[in-house]
Design a protein around this motif. Sequence first.
Motif, PDB file in Angstrom:
ATOM      1  N   GLU A 162       0.821  -1.212   0.000  1.00 44.03           N
ATOM      2  CA  GLU A 162       0.000   0.000   0.000  1.00 44.03           C
ATOM      3  C   GLU A 162       0.856   1.264   0.000  1.00 44.03           C
ATOM      4  OE1 GLU A 162      -3.097  -0.893   2.948  1.00 44.03           O
ATOM      5  OE2 GLU A 162      -4.264  -1.656   1.254  1.00 44.03           O
ATOM      6  N   GLU A 215      -5.690   4.131   1.801  1.00 45.88           N
ATOM      7  CA  GLU A 215      -4.674   3.075   1.801  1.00 45.88           C
ATOM      8  C   GLU A 215      -3.723   3.227   3.002  1.00 45.88           C
ATOM      9  OE1 GLU A 215      -5.260   0.627   0.217  1.00 45.88           O
ATOM     10  OE2 GLU A 215      -5.550   0.897  -1.937  1.00 45.88           O
ATOM     11  N   HIS A 266      -5.371   1.710   5.929  1.00 37.24           N
ATOM     12  CA  HIS A 266      -5.342   0.230   5.877  1.00 37.24           C
ATOM     13  C   HIS A 266      -3.975  -0.261   6.353  1.00 37.24           C
ATOM     14  CE1 HIS A 266      -8.302   0.533   2.204  1.00 37.24           C
ATOM     15  NE2 HIS A 266      -8.860   0.894   3.341  1.00 37.24           N
ATOM     16  N   HIS A 310     -11.321  -3.249   5.297  1.00 37.35           N
ATOM     17  CA  HIS A 310     -10.322  -3.006   4.267  1.00 37.35           C
ATOM     18  C   HIS A 310     -10.908  -3.257   2.875  1.00 37.35           C
ATOM     19  CE1 HIS A 310      -5.926  -3.678   2.761  1.00 37.35           C
ATOM     20  NE2 HIS A 310      -6.642  -2.958   1.929  1.00 37.35           N
ATOM     21  N   GLU A 364     -11.781  -1.140  -0.415  1.00 38.88           N
ATOM     22  CA  GLU A 364     -11.201  -1.475  -1.729  1.00 38.88           C
ATOM     23  C   GLU A 364     -12.308  -1.445  -2.792  1.00 38.88           C
ATOM     24  OE1 GLU A 364      -7.995  -1.863  -2.580  1.00 38.88           O
ATOM     25  OE2 GLU A 364      -7.464  -1.457  -0.497  1.00 38.88           O
TER      26      GLU A 364
HETATM   27 FE   LIG Z   1      -6.074  -1.081   0.885  1.00 36.89          FE
END
Ligand SMILES: [Fe+2]
Length: 298
Positions: free
Chosen positions: A62, A95, A98, A180, A184
């Motif tokens: 990420e 991101e 995450h 997560h 996405e």
């Molecule tokens: Fe992600």
Amino acid sequence: MKATIDPTERRALHTAALGTQSALVIRRVELDFSDANVRWCPKAPEYAHLLNAISSFVPHLEAFLVKAVRAAAAQLPADAAPELRRDAERFAMQEARHSKQHLRFNRRMHECGFDWLEPHEAGMKADFQRFLDVKGLRFSLAYSEGFETFGPLVARFFFENGADLMAGADDVAVDMWLWHFAEEYEHRDVCNYLYAELYGSYRARVYGLWYAAIHLFGYAARMAWKMIDADLDAGVLRGRWRTRARFARVLARLFANLVPTLVVRCMRPSYDPHLIAPPAGVVAYLDTMRATYGTLDR
Ligand SMILES: [Fe+2]
Ligand SMILES: [Fe+2]
């Protein structure tokens, strides 16, 4: 298969799609893994180790996505849709959040005896740096879009076809994965639209897709296998061949869910991730996470 699509027509479709959606939401999710059980899915321990192996590379992946997307956004033409610039930055912020949670989970895995993963993680980090430094932005963005193509498909597996695998598993790990991959799904357009604006080459996109698939899933399968073996050696798991057969069944089930859509839909020159319907429960789940943790804006 027709390998081109009219760029003007595609740009008009993307601009219209971007105009229909509000800014990506940055949910301030914070999960506490201090006492987390890294064997968090007793019903399907091999599945948990497959996801653990994926988690081990996620922060490095990420960080790479963030660099590729920010570099691409900086090269957008002046007349690109302003929503794309906005969402590229918010993609990077999602991101980064995450990564932060996966890093915490990975620290817990290292504490619980899986510290031998660290040199393998460092190998993935070095690969991503090499992609940026040597292979360049076009490859890096195509690779990023390759990974992002899996986002909605994996979300569908988590929320629909494979939901039973996580039933009864530890909440904190389940939340990390569901949140997560719900996000996405939510930010599925960004890499694809950036790539279309800057490069558009169908062949390079498909090359990036399969390169990412083999690189990431190859690593995940190898590391999961080693983690399962470590648990068998320690007596945490019993029945070597039975365990391996269960692992093979989990992999087969996952691939049977991902690969047909990947080939039939995502490999089409006209593939547009915006048109993928939300998996059942994703929107309600994201609303719950927003209500529970708040957002960066409010
Ligand atoms: Fe992600
Ligand atoms: Fe993503």
